[in-house]
Design a protein around this motif. Structure first.
Motif: not given
Length: 171
Positions: A99, A127, A130, A135, A141, A144-145, A168, A170
């Motif tokens: 992130l 974050f 999760r 995410v 997303r 959350l932002t 960003y 994963t």
């Protein structure tokens, strides 16, 4: 000697036959109607007062206050954008999230850049833990932002107005 009691009541059903020889006056019937009229008058007065108050309040808001809109604070003027180094966060089930953030500062923040440690701490708390599915979902997303932007605005007391995700990934 036994005591005799007599009960005198109003007119009986079926006519003018009266028991006991006494006469019943017509005033109880008239008196019974007066409270009903008084209660109707009170009800009408109260309803009229409520309508007048509501009309006065509406007129005050529409005419007296310039359209009824409350005085809004001016929107903050965007300033510099402060980039925060990307961090790797632990997700659920052994996955990771890389992130990176950029903080949109306000003009009021000045030239001195604020410490980014609070921003990283808030992002990690929000974050971490999760699932990858959470995410990775665009709607989650974005939510959350938005939550992070709200938390940053409160934490930095108006110096930060928005946050951008610059990295960003994963795994």
């Amino acid at each position: 000697m036994p005591i005799e009691q007599r009960v005198v009541s109003g007119p009986k059903i079926g006519g003018s036959n009266k028991i006991g020889g006494g006469s019943v006056s017509a005033t109880p019937a008239v008196e019974a109607e007066k409270p009903a009229k008084k209660s109707r008058k009170k009800l009408l007065l109260i309803a009229g007062a409520v309508v007048l108050l509501a009309g006065g309040a509406a007129a005050y808001l529409l005419l007296g206050k310039g359209g009824g809109e409350p005085a809004a604070e001016p929107a903050p003027v965007p300033g510099a954008v402060l980039t925060v180094e990307p961090v790797s966060l632990n997700l659920a089930e052994g996955h990771y999230l890389r992130l990176g953030l950029a903080l949109q500062l306000t003009e009021e923040a000045g030239e001195e850049a604020p410490d980014t440690a609070r921003a990283l701490d808030l992002a990690i708390a929000l974050f971490s833990g999760r699932t990858v599915a959470e995410v990775s979902d665009p709607a989650t997303r974005d939510a959350l932002t938005a939550e992070l932007a709200h938390q940053l605005a409160e934490a930095y007391e108006g110096e930060v107005m928005d946050v951008y995700l610059t990295n960003y990934v994963t795994q």
